[in-house]
Write an enzyme that holds these catalytic residues in place. Structure first.
Site, short mmCIF file in Angstrom:
data_model
loop_
_atom_site.label_atom_id
_atom_site.label_comp_id
_atom_site.label_asym_id
_atom_site.label_seq_id
_atom_site.Cartn_x
_atom_site.Cartn_y
_atom_site.Cartn_z
N LYS A 173 32.16 32.77 18.09
CA LYS A 173 33.12 32.74 17.44
C LYS A 173 32.57 31.33 17.55
CE LYS A 173 36.79 32.48 20.14
NZ LYS A 173 37.48 30.72 19.60
N GLY A 225 31.55 26.34 28.01
CA GLY A 225 33.00 25.56 27.80
C GLY A 225 33.51 25.16 29.42
N GLU A 228 36.80 27.07 33.90
CA GLU A 228 38.03 27.87 34.24
C GLU A 228 38.21 28.93 32.91
OE1 GLU A 228 41.76 26.02 33.23
OE2 GLU A 228 43.11 27.82 33.89
N GLY A 230 34.87 29.88 31.94
CA GLY A 230 33.97 30.68 32.51
C GLY A 230 34.13 31.58 33.41
N GLU A 247 27.49 28.08 30.26
CA GLU A 247 26.82 26.78 30.51
C GLU A 247 27.92 25.85 30.73
OE1 GLU A 247 24.30 24.99 31.06
OE2 GLU A 247 23.04 26.09 29.23
N CYS A 281 29.76 16.88 28.02
CA CYS A 281 29.61 17.35 29.62
C CYS A 281 29.18 17.30 30.97
CB CYS A 281 29.62 19.32 29.32
SG CYS A 281 28.28 19.45 28.53
N GLU A 378 36.64 16.68 36.61
CA GLU A 378 36.34 16.32 35.03
C GLU A 378 37.28 15.89 34.00
OE1 GLU A 378 35.17 20.12 31.99
OE2 GLU A 378 33.31 18.58 31.83
P1 NAP Z 1 37.41 25.90 26.83
O1 NAP Z 1 38.55 26.04 26.53
O2 NAP Z 1 36.63 27.29 27.89
O3 NAP Z 1 36.62 27.30 25.44
C1 NAP Z 1 35.41 27.12 24.93
C2 NAP Z 1 35.28 28.05 24.37
O4 NAP Z 1 35.78 29.70 24.76
C3 NAP Z 1 35.79 28.20 22.99
O5 NAP Z 1 35.43 28.61 21.88
C4 NAP Z 1 37.39 28.98 23.09
O6 NAP Z 1 38.11 29.48 21.92
C5 NAP Z 1 36.76 29.92 23.72
N1 NAP Z 1 38.04 31.35 24.87
C6 NAP Z 1 38.56 30.34 25.63
N2 NAP Z 1 39.78 30.54 26.50
C7 NAP Z 1 39.18 32.18 25.80
C8 NAP Z 1 38.84 33.36 26.51
N3 NAP Z 1 39.94 33.38 27.73
N4 NAP Z 1 38.31 34.48 26.37
C9 NAP Z 1 37.38 34.21 25.75
N5 NAP Z 1 36.83 32.78 25.17
C10 NAP Z 1 38.21 31.93 25.62
O7 NAP Z 1 36.48 25.21 26.92
P2 NAP Z 1 36.43 23.52 25.31
O8 NAP Z 1 37.95 22.70 25.70
O9 NAP Z 1 36.18 23.33 24.19
O10 NAP Z 1 35.03 22.69 26.08
C11 NAP Z 1 35.42 21.62 26.93
C12 NAP Z 1 34.85 22.21 28.12
O11 NAP Z 1 33.27 22.57 27.95
C13 NAP Z 1 34.30 20.82 29.08
O12 NAP Z 1 34.48 21.19 30.61
C14 NAP Z 1 33.11 20.83 29.16
O13 NAP Z 1 32.75 20.05 30.13
C15 NAP Z 1 32.36 22.12 29.41
N6 NAP Z 1 31.21 21.97 28.54
C16 NAP Z 1 29.50 22.41 28.72
C17 NAP Z 1 28.91 22.26 28.05
C18 NAP Z 1 27.28 22.45 29.26
O14 NAP Z 1 26.42 22.67 28.93
N7 NAP Z 1 27.92 22.60 30.31
C19 NAP Z 1 28.64 21.72 27.20
C20 NAP Z 1 29.71 21.26 26.23
C21 NAP Z 1 30.62 21.35 26.97
P3 NAP Z 1 39.58 28.14 21.28
O15 NAP Z 1 39.05 27.18 21.09
O16 NAP Z 1 39.78 29.82 20.28
O17 NAP Z 1 40.06 28.33 22.88
#
Ligand code: NAP
Length: 486
Positions: A173, A225, A228, A230, A247, A281, A378
């Site tokens: 997804k 992602g 929160e 995660g 991650e 990230c 962050e």
């Molecule tokens: P996010 O809001 O947590 O979303 C990540 C993914 O999860 C998206 O596909 C999202 O879908 C889905 N999602 C959201 N809420 C969900 C739920 N309740 N249940 C299941 N899936 C859900 O993160 P983001 O804003 O896209 O990404 C930015 C974050 O990712 C930052 O905090 C960054 O640091 C972190 N990140 C970490 C790494 C690493 O390797 N550690 C790498 C890159 C990014 P939708 O888009 O439909 O909401």
């Protein structure tokens, strides 16, 4: 350029049957494409297809599976420009960088195709003569992959290539903001892999995302992602004892010691903070500079920052594109405002760039203190807060004072400082004089609030397999401890 609007379920490319939503181009603020969400029925079809396909996929010989992954790589090579263009439209990141990420994707399919051929188990000492204890890697089964919007291609392949190489099937997804590159890739998966080995679904995290996590056909979750989300997914997985591979976010520090070259460090720190408009990230999000070189470093970092070419992602001379959305840009501007109210000084940038799209000037903040939000939470935007320190003890204590544990950079010529960084900073990666580099052969991931997973390297093959023990009694005589009727 138009983009497909389709999911890949059980080998068939077809449109989602749920509600429509728009994909906005961050460089113009305009709708680039309209796509359809999956329905819950389509999600169930996707996970059931992955479940059905898995026994046959895992039973292929390793060379057969490797050949299939090389074929995926070959096709991505051929279609690379289309994939890079889709990425540019959905992320706003310069096309020149997206081409590099396509190259890395090709490399990763090839690397895991080959590494998995050498993946072995071990023989453990057995209890008695005449017995063998074989420890063999086994795939988890069906892996649900959830991808964020900042690196839709790389963070997909970091999971999918090692998961497939070790005999898992997947349901992917993408983030709702960035589904386009995966839709292009779906065409490649559809023609190179057996039906059901890769399936894709699209839709909101709360519905389709959580549905994927809790689906009983899914054996493992690989998520990148926010911390929160995660944490919530970790709880959902724990409720059904499903392994999760998380991650999450970061707040990476950089320490510039007095033995560093301030010019080199300034350029490196600016790169690490402003790459992808700070939406990485592992962005450097807080900088501690020794007081003896603080002023010179600050001057140099301001001058590098002011020279960065922010603009049209299709222009090959552009270095930094827009932020992904207006909402994210507003959040970052709010954090700058809060820092200034608390006494920080904007010494470069500090504002949105007028005009269409979500562009923002790379920003340097001086006069910050460690308690400000920009040093603790962050930011995920192009903001580089700088503060000074007076001793190594102070620098290490400040850098370690965070709930996150993704990465850290140090700028120094001193091996003892590098050794101390490795020992005292509880992070997944320490970069020395060269920040944010992904070495595909080395593991990548975080600790504590930054998650628990390791992607890339041979470690990723271990992440997507579980150790299965075969206790084999070759001597067929009854054992004295077996139950025997009197
Ligand atoms: P996010 O809001 O947590 O979303 C990540 C993914 O999860 C998206 O596909 C999202 O879908 C889905 N999602 C959201 N809420 C969900 C739920 N309740 N249940 C299941 N899936 C859900 O993160 P983001 O804003 O896209 O990404 C930015 C974050 O990712 C930052 O905090 C960054 O640091 C972190 N990140 C970490 C790494 C690493 O390797 N550690 C790498 C890159 C990014 P939708 O888009 O439909 O909401």
């Amino acid at each position: 350029m138009s983009f497909p609007d389709h999911l890949l379920i059980d080998g068939d490319l077809g449109a989602g049957e749920g509600s429509e939503f728009n994909v906005v181009d961050p460089a113009t603020g305009e709708t680039r494409s309209t796509v359809h969400s999956s329905t819950e029925i389509q999600l169930a079809q996707a996970t059931a297809a992955a479940r059905r396909a898995q026994p046959e996929w895992r039973s292929l010989s390793q060379p057969e599976r490797s050949r299939a992954l090389h074929e995926v790589a070959d096709r991505i090579r051929v279609e690379g420009e289309r994939v890079a263009e889709a990425l540019t439209y959905e992320t706003g990141r310069p096309l020149t960088r997206n081409r590099l990420y396509v190259d890395m994707t090709v490399d990763l399919f090839r690397m895991y195709a080959e590494l998995s051929r050498a993946l072995g188990g071990r023989v453990a000492p057995s209890n008695d003569p005449g017995q063998l204890s074989l420890i063999l890697p086994a795939p988890y089964g069906v892996v649900g992959c959830l991808i964020p919007w900042n690196y839709p291609l790389l963070l997909m392949v970091f999971k999918v290539a090692p998961a497939l190489a070790t005999g898992n099937t997947v349901v992917i997804k993408p983030a709702s903001e960035t589904p386009l590159s995966l839709m292009v890739l779906s065409e490649i998966f559809a023609t190179t892999l057996p039906s059901g080995v890769v399936n894709t679904v699209v839709g909101s995290g709360q519905t389709i995302g959580e549905g994927l996590v809790t689906d009983t056909n899914v054996d493992m979750i690989a998520f990148t992602g926010s911390t929160e989300v995660g944490r919530r997914l970790g709880v959902l997985c724990a409720e059904s004892t499903k392994p999760s591979h998380l991650e999450l976010g970061g707040k990476d520090p950089a320490i510039v010691f007095e033995d560093a070259d301030p010019t080199v460090a300034a350029e490196a720190v600016a790169w690490a903070s402003f790459l992808n408009a700070g939406q990485v990230c592992t962005s450097t999000e807080r900088v501690y500079v020794h007081e003896s070189i603080h002023d010179r470093f600050l001057d140099e970092v301001v001058s590098v920052t002011e020279s960065i070419r922010v603009g049209d992602p299709w222009d090959e001379s552009t270095q930094v594109g827009p932020m992904r959305s207006e909402g994210r840009r507003r959040k970052v501007l709010g954090e700058i405002e809060a820092a200034v109210s608390a006494g920080a000084e904007v010494v470069a940038g500090g504002s949105a760039i007028e005009g269409p799209g979500f562009f923002m000037a790379p920003t340097v903040l001086a006069g910050v203190d460690h308690e400000m939000g920009v040093m603790r939470e962050e930011t995920f935007g192009p903001v580089l807060p700088v503060m000074s320190f007076s001793s190594d003890d102070e620098a290490f204590a400040l850098a370690a004072d965070t709930p996150y544990g993704l990465g850290a950079s140090v700028y120094t010529e001193s091996p003892t400082r590098v050794e101390r960084a490795y020992r005292e900073l509880n992070v997944g990666t320490v970069w020395v004089n060269d920040p944010v580099v992904d070495n595909l052969a080395a593991p990548f991931g975080g600790n504590r609030s930054s998650g628990d997973a390791r992607e890339l390297g041979v470690e990723a093959l271990e992440s997507f397999t579980t150790a299965r023990h075969v206790h084999w009694n070759l001597a067929l005589d009854p054992k004295p401890w077996w139950f025997r009727p009197e």
